[in-house]
Each structure stands twice: as structure tokens, then as C-alpha cells.
Scaffold this active site. Structure first.
Site, short mmCIF file in Angstrom:
data_model
loop_
_atom_site.label_atom_id
_atom_site.label_comp_id
_atom_site.label_asym_id
_atom_site.label_seq_id
_atom_site.Cartn_x
_atom_site.Cartn_y
_atom_site.Cartn_z
N GLY A 194 0.83 -1.21 0.00
CA GLY A 194 0.00 0.00 0.00
C GLY A 194 0.86 1.25 0.00
CG ASP A 196 1.36 -9.76 5.31
OD1 ASP A 196 1.38 -10.28 6.44
OD2 ASP A 196 0.63 -8.80 5.03
O1 F6P Z 1 0.11 -6.70 6.52
C1 F6P Z 1 0.59 -7.05 7.77
C2 F6P Z 1 -0.53 -7.55 8.64
O2 F6P Z 1 0.00 -7.91 9.90
C3 F6P Z 1 -1.36 -8.69 8.06
O3 F6P Z 1 -0.72 -9.91 8.14
C4 F6P Z 1 -2.63 -8.56 8.88
O4 F6P Z 1 -3.76 -9.07 8.19
C5 F6P Z 1 -2.76 -7.07 9.05
O5 F6P Z 1 -1.48 -6.52 8.87
C6 F6P Z 1 -3.30 -6.65 10.39
O6 F6P Z 1 -3.46 -5.28 10.37
P1 F6P Z 1 -3.82 -4.40 11.64
O7 F6P Z 1 -2.59 -4.34 12.50
O8 F6P Z 1 -4.15 -3.09 11.07
O9 F6P Z 1 -4.94 -5.07 12.34
#
Ligand code: F6P
Length: 364
Positions: free
Chosen positions: A119, A142
Site C-alpha cells: 500500500g 507477509d
Molecule cells: O500486513 C501485515 C498484517 O500484519 C497482516 O498480516 C494482517 O492481516 C494485518 O497486517 C493486520 O493489520 P492491523 O494491525 O491493522 O490489524
């Protein structure tokens, strides 16, 4: 004097501080380079009053071992959709991209180094197309950026997930249970695949290989029939059944655009009970433990190299590039290429074949 502005955007990830330290330490070898940090990605630049701090050898000393980011980060909007309140206090997303490009130019910054995932790098590419000098550094647990073999933070997350499998194996064995471990990864199954192999799970369910719930049940039953009497399943948060959808929920946080994944472990458990799976089942969602804490040595080394390389690209005015790790060497790729494709697990890749070779089922 070349002024460089560093920022960290998107979810945090082990190794962010090692990149920042690498940039700053490399800059001290140059006579005419100053490094600054914008707090919480572009927020520090766009807020009034601004929050921009000088980054020096003193304030980055020893930070490579710390998790998180000393600059803070945000997942809520950015220059193309900045959360803003109108006169009635209602939130709306304002496009402040033009202003961002102008501010960087007017404040005399030679370049922005943006450390972030897919992003953030898409934002970098769009700002670059609008004339902003920018260099990207790929981060995310990821490992879903296709232009680099590894993003930093991934190996630490895999170790955390593997440690969890190791612990869950012993309790599953003692109680003759099925234990489902849900790990992060969004639409990519990299963390799950590595942790399943490293931890010796019986089943690994990933987004790239939709599972057949009957096959999952068969694998569980075959283990019990073999007399082993326990099963460990590593489940990626983005996994889905054949003809099914992923479990996600919209967030009510202002400016948070991503769908929130998580909870698929409970869905799988329920599905198994509905088709009369007799085993006792427990579920565990590992969550943000995978993102917090100290980066492992591999991620510190990778992140440090990324930081040094990013600074070199910046001072050589090689803008619109992202640092990358390809075929065991550090290089750079265009941000355009870097953001063109998502890095999914190829179901035919050798890692999947190797997993199948040691008896791991993907429920397919
Ligand atoms: O992209 C990294 C990540 O940790 C993903 O694996 C997970 O789905 C997401 O971010 C969780 O995001 P947040 O911390 O905004 O809940």
C-alpha cells in the site's frame, strides 16, 4: 546540503528501526547529507504543527534491536486520502497529494525514503509520478511484494509462528487434540507454509490452495487411525474453503481502508464439527505477536542493507526505485515494477511440493 526525509507507513514490522539506523549511519559518511524523520508516515509532514525530527547517530544508536518504529506509523489514510474533520466534526478523506509534493519541494528535501508495504509503495509510485523524488524500502511480515525475494520482518514472524507450533504440538499430543493455529499473511500463505514445514504440522491451509473440508477431515481421521491421535493445523488468516469466501470484517476505525482478516480458525473448527469430526478441537489466533518484538538476526541484517542501499539510491538521485533482495544480492527495482504484482505462493512451487513430500496436506 541534501536533506532526506524518512518515514515508516502501514503496519509495523520487526526491522523498521534497523532500516532507519542503516540510513542514518550511512549518511554520516557523506559531508553534505542530513536525515530527518516524519512522525507517523506523512502525518508528520501534513499536520499543523508539523512533526519532523532530525535523525542523528545519537538518536538511532542501538535501535536496530528494537521492534516497532521510533518514527511511529499509521494505517489510516495517507496523502491521497487524509482523514480530516469538517466544521461539524464529521470525518472525510481529503486528497492532499499535490500539497505533499509541493511541501517536499518547498522545504528543500532532496528525497523521501518511504519504508512500507505494498500500500505504501503504491502511494510512493503515485507521488513519484506527480514529481516527488522518492525511494522505497519494502517491509511487511507477509512477504507479499513480488519484486523482492524477502521483505524484512518476514523471517521473524515465521520464527514466532514456528515457536507457537512447537508449543501447540506438545499440548495437542498430550490431550490427543486437533489444534488450529491461525497466522497472519493477508492474501499470501508464506508465513503459514514456512511455519507448517518448520514446525512439522499435519495440515497447512493457505489462500492460494482453497481447501476441501472433507479432505481436511480425512487427514485428521487418518492420523487418529494411525494411532497418532493428535493433529496440528497451520491456517493462514486468508485461507478459504473451495467455493467459499475468506473471513473478514470491515473496520470502523476512521481512515482504515483494509478489510480486517482474522477468526478463520473458529470458522474451520465449526465446519469440522458440522461434518461430524469427532476429535476435540482447539483454536488459537496468533495475531500481533507475529509483528511485535525484537527482529531476528536475518531481518536485522536485511533491514540494515536496505537502509544503506536506500540512502545510496537517494544521494545518487535514483528516484522512483525500491530496494530489493534478489538472488542473494541487494539491488533496486522500479517502484512501478515493484507494485505491479502481488507475491502469492505458487501452488506448484518447490516449497509446496516439499511440504507435500513430507506428508503435509493442503486439504486439496
Ligand atoms: O500486513 C501485515 C498484517 O500484519 C497482516 O498480516 C494482517 O492481516 C494485518 O497486517 C493486520 O493489520 P492491523 O494491525 O491493522 O490489524
Amino acid at each position: 546540503m541534501k536533506k532526506i526525509l524518512v518515514l515508516t507507513g502501514g503496519g509495523d514490522c520487526p526491522g523498521l528501526n534497523a532500516v532507519i539506523r542503516g540510513i542514518v549511519k550511512r549518511a554520516t559518511h557523506e559531508k553534505d547529507v542530513e536525515v530527518y524523520g516524519s512522525i507517523e508516515a506523512y502525518n508528520g509532514l501534513l499536520r499543523n504543527p508539523q512533526e519532523i525530527i532530525p535523525l542523528t547517530n545519537e538518536n538511532v544508536a542501538g535501535i536496530h534491536v528494537k521492534g516497532g518504529t521510533i518514527l511511529g506509523t499509521t494505517t489510516k489514510g495517507g496523502p491521497f486520502g487524509f482523514p480530516t474533520q469538517d466544521a461539524d466534526g464529521k470525518w472525510f478523506m481529503k486528497d492532499r497529494s499535490k500539497e505533499t509534493v509541493e511541501m517536499i519541494r518547498d522545504m528543500g528535501f532532496h528525497c523521501v525514503i518511504s519504508i512500507g508495504g505494498d500500500g505504501s509503495q503504491s502511494i510512493s509510485q503515485r507521488l513519484f509520478e506527480m514529481g516527488m523524488p522518492v525511494v522505497g524500502v519494502p517491509k511487511t511480515i507477509d512477504n507479499d511484494l513480488s519484486a523482492t525475494d524477502y521483505t524484512f520482518g518476514f523471517q521473524t514472524a515465521v520464527q514466532e509462528a514456528t515457536d507457537a507450533v512447537d508449543k501447540l504440538v506438545s499440548t495437542a499430543e498430550s490431550h490427543h487434540r486437533v489444534i488450529i493455529l491461525e497466522v497472519m499473511g493477508r492474501s499470501a500463505g508464506w508465513i503459514a507454509l514456512h511455519a507448517a514445514i518448520a514446525g512439522g504440522a499435519e495440515l497447512c491451509l493457505i489462500p492460494e490452495i482453497p481447501y476441501d473440508i472433507d479432505k481436511v477431515k480425512q487427514r485428521i481421521e487418518s492420523r487418529y487411525n494411525e494411532g497418532r491421535g493428535f493433529v496440528n493445523i497451520v491456517l493462514a488468516e486468508g485461507a478459504k474453503p473451495k467455493d467459499g469466501t475468506i473471513t473478514s470484517k470491515a473496520s470502523d476505525e476512521i481512515g482504515y481502508k483494509n478489510l480486517r482478516l482474522g477468526g478463520v480458525a473458529y470458522q474451520l473448527s465449526q465446519q469440522l464439527k458440522e461434518i461430524d469430526c469427532k476429535a476435540d478441537i482447539r483454536e488459537m489466533v496468533l495475531g500481533h505477536l507475529q509483528r511485535g518484538g525484537t527482529p531476528n538476526a536475518f531481518d536485522r541484517v536485511l533491514a540494515t542493507q536496505y537502509g544503506v542501499k536506500a540512502l545510496e539510491l537517494a544521494i545518487n538521485s535514483e528516484f522512483g526505485q525500491m530496494v530489493a533482495f534478489k538472488n542473494n544480492s541487494i539491488c533496486s527495482v522500479s517502484l512501478k515494477e515493484a507494485t505491479a504484482a502481488y507475491n502469492n505462493v505458487d501452488p506448484d512451487c518447490y516449497l509446496v511440493q516439499a511440504a507435500k513430500g513430507i506428508g503435509i496436506s493442503f486439504g486439496d
